[in-house]
Each structure stands twice: as C-alpha cells, then as structure tokens.
Design a protein around this motif. Sequence first.
Motif, short mmCIF file in Angstrom:
data_model
loop_
_atom_site.label_atom_id
_atom_site.label_comp_id
_atom_site.label_asym_id
_atom_site.label_seq_id
_atom_site.Cartn_x
_atom_site.Cartn_y
_atom_site.Cartn_z
N GLU A 94 0.73 -0.85 -0.15
CA GLU A 94 0.14 0.39 -0.01
C GLU A 94 0.82 1.26 -0.17
O GLU A 94 1.78 1.25 0.46
N PRO A 95 0.97 1.98 -1.04
CA PRO A 95 2.37 3.06 -1.32
C PRO A 95 1.77 4.16 -0.44
O PRO A 95 2.27 4.94 0.42
N ASP A 96 0.07 4.28 -0.04
CA ASP A 96 -0.67 5.48 0.25
C ASP A 96 -0.15 5.49 2.27
O ASP A 96 -0.70 4.64 2.82
N ARG A 97 0.59 6.69 2.22
CA ARG A 97 1.16 6.39 4.11
C ARG A 97 0.08 6.14 5.18
O ARG A 97 -0.83 6.01 6.05
N ALA A 98 -1.41 7.38 4.85
CA ALA A 98 -2.13 7.45 5.77
C ALA A 98 -3.62 6.67 5.38
O ALA A 98 -4.13 5.88 6.86
N ARG A 99 -3.91 5.74 4.03
CA ARG A 99 -4.09 5.16 4.38
C ARG A 99 -3.39 3.28 5.13
O ARG A 99 -4.71 2.63 4.98
N ARG A 100 -2.22 3.52 4.68
CA ARG A 100 -1.70 2.03 5.31
C ARG A 100 -1.78 2.56 6.93
O ARG A 100 -2.48 1.55 7.77
#
Lengths: 222, 347
Positions: free
Chosen positions: B104-110
């Motif tokens: 998962e590239p997106d930090r917030a989504r992680r």
Amino acid sequence: MDWYPLWNSLRIAAISSVLVFFLGILLAYYAARLSRVLKGILDVILTLPLVLPPTVCGYFLLLLFGARRPLGQWLAQWGIRFVMTWYGGVLAALVVAFPLMYRTARGAFESFDPTLAYSGQTLGLSNTYIFWRIRLPACRQGILVGTVLAFARALGEYGATSMLIGYTPGKTATISTTVYQLWRTNDDAGALRWVLVNLAISTVVLLTVNLLEDRQKRTVRR
Amino acid sequence: MSLTVEIRKKLAAFDLALSFSSAQGTLGLLGASGCGKSYTLKCIAGIETPDEGRIILDGRTLLDTAKHINLPPQQRHVGYLFQNYALFPNMTVRQNILCGLRREPDRARRQAKLQEVLQLLQLQAVADSRPARLSGGEAQRAALARILVSQPQLLLLDEPFAALDTHLRDRLQVELEALLEQLQQPAILVTHSRDEAYHLCRQIAVIDQGQLLTLKNTDALFADPGSPRAAVLTGCKNITPARAAGPRLIELPDWGIKLTTQQPVAPGLTAAGIRAHAFDPAARTNYHPVAFERPVEEPFEWTLPFRWQGQAPASQPVWWRVPKRDLTQPLPPGLGVDPEQILLLYD
C-alpha cells in the motif's frame, strides 16, 4: 614511545574485520543452503586456516603473492604488492580470521527458522528486505560474536603476518610483531608496555560485547 | 474463490499425487500427520515446488510446470498462517502488521488499515509488544492481522490451533469462523482434527499417504465417508470387515451378526462403520445381545467397550459412547443400531 604499531594493528584489524564481516555473511548464507556434499567441501577449504599453523598460512600466501609468482607479478603491474606492505597484513589477518566469522555465522543461519522467511515472502516482502530486516537481525547474536572473534584474532595475528610482511618499524610493525621484536632485543620494559596496551584493547573489546549482549537481551524482553 | 490444484511430487515416504478443485467457502484438508497436506499448502503458497503440476486461483495461473510458469510467493497473493505463526521476533506487533501493508503506497491509508485491523482483532493493547510477550491467542490474532491487511485472495491455515492450549482452542475456532465469515475470506484449513474440520469447513478433502480419498461437503462426508480410511479420519471408532448378505443386509463375520441398512448395498463392499455414539439400547432394529468389558470413565461420558455374543475372540471390542445422564444401571443386555447409522465402506 612510538605509537605506530598500535595504529597499524588497529587499522589492519578494523579493515580485515569489515571484509570478514561481509565475506563471512555472504559465504555462510550460501553455504547454509548448499547440498551436504558441496557444503562439506566448502567447509574444509574455508576452515583450513583455522587449523593450520598461521606460519603455514603465511607460507601459502607467499607462494601465491610472492614477487616472483605469477599472481604477485600480475598484481605488481597495478602497483599492488602484498609482501612487506601494511595492507599485506590485512590480507594475512583476513585469511586467518575468516573461518571464525564463517563458522559462527553459518551456525546462526542454520538455526534460523525458515518459516520466518517464508511468511515474509507470502506477505510480499522482497528477498532483500527479508535478508536485511528479518534474517540478519534474527541471527545478529551469532554474527556479532563472529565479528568480535574475528577482530580479536586479526588484532593478535602474528604467524602469517610475520611471514608475509615481516617487521619494519614505522612501516609494517604491528603490536604482536613489536612485542616479539622488543623481547628478542632484550627490551623487556618495551615489550611489557605493548603487552599492557594489548591487554587494554582486549578488555575494551570484551566489555563491549557483554554490553551489546545485555542490551539485546533487554530489548527482547521488553 | 475458485481453485484448481493438480500436483505430483516424489516424497521420501510416498508419492504425492493430488488433484482437486474447490469453489465455495472454507475447504478443509483432513489427514493424519505426514500425509502431505501441509506440503500441498506450501505448493499453493509457492514455498515448495512440486515435480509437476498446475495451480490455478481465480483464473490466475500460479504454477504450470508444462508451461514453465512458477510465480514466486510474493506475486501469488496467497496468505499463509504458519503453525508457529512466524511473527518476526525483532519487530513489534505494529511493525509486523505494517510488513503486510508494504504494497500500500499511501501512508495515511496504511495507518488507517493498521488501526482498523488492530481494532477488529482486539490487538490495540499489545500493538507495541514484541511477539515473545504475547499469549498464544494474541500471537495467532497478530499473525492473522498481518496476513489479512495484505488482502490475500486465499488464506491458508496450517494447523492453526495446534500450538494452543485445549481450553483456548474451542474459543478461537469460533472466533476464526466468525472472522472468515465476516470478511468473506476464502480459506483452506489443514488439520488432523475432525472437529476443527467439521466446525470450520464447508467442504472437506480427505488425504491419506499423498492421495485424495474423497472431497465432499462436510455433512455428506460425515454421513457417508465412503472408504475405511476416510471413516477413520472422520473419527469413526468401530470399523469391521463386511460383506453383502442381501439388497439391504450385511454380514459382519468378525462380529458374528447381520445388520440391515438404510442404504442399498453396492458391489465391492469391504467394511462397515458404526460411530461410537450410534448404539441404542432401546432400538428395535438390529438388536443383538452384548457382553460389556471394563468401562472407561470420562468427565461427562462413559466409554463402554463390549463384545457381541458371537464375536470372534481375536477381534477388537466395540466401543459405545454414552452421556452419563443417559445411562441407566444395570447395563442393558443388548444394543441396537438405527439402519441409517451404518456406514457402508468400499475400497
């Protein structure tokens, strides 16, 4: 007092330890995955310097890298000469100290739980990530011990070193060759001074290991 | 989920040759230890490579030795829950779970997914602990969390309860079943426990010595295991040689009796099975006199070994299991079996 032997010994030990560290890990990692027969053969070759007298190792090194030998002549074209130079000491220490790192690191890799690597793979982690972030940390105890043993061995190397690079004050002198040289020339007080220096370094090394082990035990418990 | 597996591998003890496909719910692989079921899971995950075979998951070819396709585990999107959970010991639970989120590239989504799964599996309190500090149940949930965040198309469960204390097992089975249901997560469960397989699986494949004995819906398997070896693995305690004596009548030479069956007897009958709970002292049909041997007491049940009156002396006693409150003294002079409860077993 001329501190050159201290400086020379430390740089020889430090550089050879760094080389031994990477070479040892690399070869131990691949050896741990080889078939039994190949591993046995590799083991014998790589561990031989541990059981041979260091002077015999020095003899073999001279056979290979001597000025009139093919390999020595070839290297001389590039200005590299291992005989009677300080970095020849690195080579001697490397050969003699390598088996200690290799054996301990291989033991650590072999006791590594393979399911950790497998689960990393099924989670999508790259093999490089698994090696550096999971396998090495799990084996760090063995690798650490191996490195320290190799460093200590490199620092105290005498036999192969004196064969390959001899004793030239201010050029190839190390602590151990200096102790012998001073004692041989009846300078007992000078020899004793270097003996004490050697003791001090060894104590610092051992204390560092204990400290590191303690800290690791605590982090595991936390 | 649709999965097709065809694999062949020469193993030290036997040749593994399995072929099955499954399309619904949780599939169970039931078999004794060392029958090749864990090896099969490892082939599906890509950890092991069979000599030849084909594995297709939802139309995606994971392995096809004929076409030289062999995806590495990283590209298979198949989660594997190991028996020892294989949590990375040098990382906290949080860091372990983040390992499953590296795609998962997106930090917030992680972070959002991390929080979500910590809550779902009740791991907030131990999020910053290392695996060595976790209880067995927490370790299992942490390992599951780490796999689930990576969103596998298929989840492989390798004896997931083997490392747990018995009192935890039942509770965690219920929890796992609810979780898989809630997430609609397709899964394969490898187990040697018929109870686990019964609770968790819609379909069960019975494996013995590297061969598939049968693949059936769970209810159908327990009602009619088909072969003696499959009957043993589904926990049938009483299996004895049998031969046909009529269209719905079988003769049991070792037991010295004949029994009528519900199922018509087909050619090739080799044995009959009767579960230990199936005997009934009040039954009218298939009633024969028995002599009891020394009973074995369990917390809530009696196990009562007995022999039929004409039973061959060399044969094993038959087991009757009965809840304590259902047993009246003195012991009954005979036992009967409902014809429906007789398992006809063929080789």
